[in-house]
Design an enzyme around this catalytic site. Sequence first.
Site, PDB file in Angstrom:
ATOM      1  CD  GLU A  91      -3.256   0.676   1.955  1.00  0.00           C
ATOM      2  OE1 GLU A  91      -3.894   1.599   2.428  1.00  0.00           O
ATOM      3  OE2 GLU A  91      -3.574  -0.516   2.155  1.00  0.00           O
ATOM      4  CE1 TYR A 112      -3.332  -2.503   9.229  1.00  0.00           C
ATOM      5  CE2 TYR A 112      -5.313  -3.314  10.311  1.00  0.00           C
ATOM      6  CZ  TYR A 112      -4.708  -2.618   9.282  1.00  0.00           C
ATOM      7  OH  TYR A 112      -5.479  -2.048   8.302  1.00  0.00           O
TER       8      TYR A 112
END
Length: 573
Positions: free
Chosen positions: A8, A304
């Site tokens: 990403e 995360y």
Amino acid sequence: MKRLVLAEKPSVGRDIARVLGCKKETHSYIEGNDHIVTWALGHLVSLADPEQYGKEYKEWNMDVLPMMPKHWKLTVLKKTSKQFQTVKKLLLRNDIKDVIIATDAGREGELVARWILQMSGNKKPIYRLWISSVTDKAIKDGFAHLKPGKEYEDLFRAARSRAEADWLVGINATRALTCKYNAQLSCGRVQTPTLAMIMNREQEIKSFKPQKYHGYKIFATGMNFTWENQRISDKKWAEELGKKLRGHDLVITEVSKKEKKNYAPELYDLTTLQKEASKRYGFSPKQTLNIMQSLYEHHKVLTYPRTDSRYLTNDMTDTLKDRIKACQNGSYKKAAATLLRKEIKASSRFINDKKVSDHHAIIPTEQYASLTSFSSDERKIYDMVVARFLAVLSAPEISEQLSVKASINGELFRAKAENIKQLGWRELYEEETQTKDTIKAGNIPVKGKEYPVGTISMTEGTTNPPGRYTEGTLIDQMDKKGLGTVATRADIIDKLFNSYLLEKKGNEIHITSKGKQLLELVPEDLKKAELTADWEKKLTAISKGKQNDQKFMREISDYTQALINDIKTLDGK
């Protein structure tokens, strides 16, 4: 033949490339013997604007609303079109045999990658890298356990439905309201009910009438007793009660003792962390998320951040000692050393596979933390996560709870005290540990016995209106009402501030006159939190393969049609 890895962000792409041994670096990808790693710079592709569906949508005109695309179009974002062309060329290279999606492991990350692949006309097999931290170990493990892309089709369908639903409702309602009232009025399916929630709180505060009240406290037997009825609004009656109490002894009617084990609060998910960081440090939800993102991506010391789970999975038990070792520095040296001396067993208090969705709770990674490399804000958030992680693994706090009931001339009083026998996890929070009244074993009052009263004092106070929302309590309330997701809530609050619909005074959030006017003009239905919460539930069901995405989109289309008809017949000014 080589495999193309699509990350990403460039920073994550570079980490993956380094772990995979890719050395040949260009400004838009890195190539090795077996892999080529490229990245998306966030979004490269999005849903097309209304103008791209026909000339009639170029001007804002009520007569052509609602816009209901029969076939959705995608468009390459101008700002990042160069990077898109690079990714497309790489995908079409003859020596690329398959694609590994390595974007953020979540609903929106899936959308980022799938739209790029769709727009590029990809026909090659897809695999998915699904990791919760970007340490070298996590990346290696992730590549050793790649999943077929098919397993994430439902997640993509949910992400696509979310984007299309927001387009239909947001763009149509914004255009309809702007045309109707000739003023720029922007609204959305999550923004508007969030705004309505703040307006409702404003009205509760305005209509609140404070009331004075009186109560009584007495001191006897070395303990503070409070009158059981707590509050009297009439001062004269309160004074009469004082006369009734004076000159009488305290009779003990009940004494109970019990040992209490108090375990640490659950591990952090993003919402709880944002709420507590707002309360403790005044950080906005967006600020906390950005700091977390840096600790996850740049320092690689936390897992995360965009998670809604407060538990870990069973297969993580063996990694806990390595994670404790990684944060065995600073003020946590002692607590970490204590934990490392004993065996750490899986416990349902922090391990539950069924309560973990896409990602587990936020905890430290196995990567050693170099505290001197953190900014002061990063250190604050890191310390919060580490303290909670070590606390959850530590022994409980054990205390002896004493509860006493008594009466004076027929009026009932209560007292509570506690003795801490074992601090346990509380040692990590010593500065916050406030004990209740304590009493030594020899001073415990005896049931049936009478004791002289030391002091009798009348207390007084005023009832308070509900508090205004802070960013921390607002994000918590959005979570409880199902508005948005962990990944989107901070951005929604930011958008409301940037559109001048909300403003901050100190820590408190106030609705602006522009915000109030918008709420007066939008249809009632769009203000309901239940509606968008129901959509979020359905999107989650789609992501798990339990609901049909086309059925959901038919519901959204019908709703949009009704909404625009509603706006057309409104008579607000």
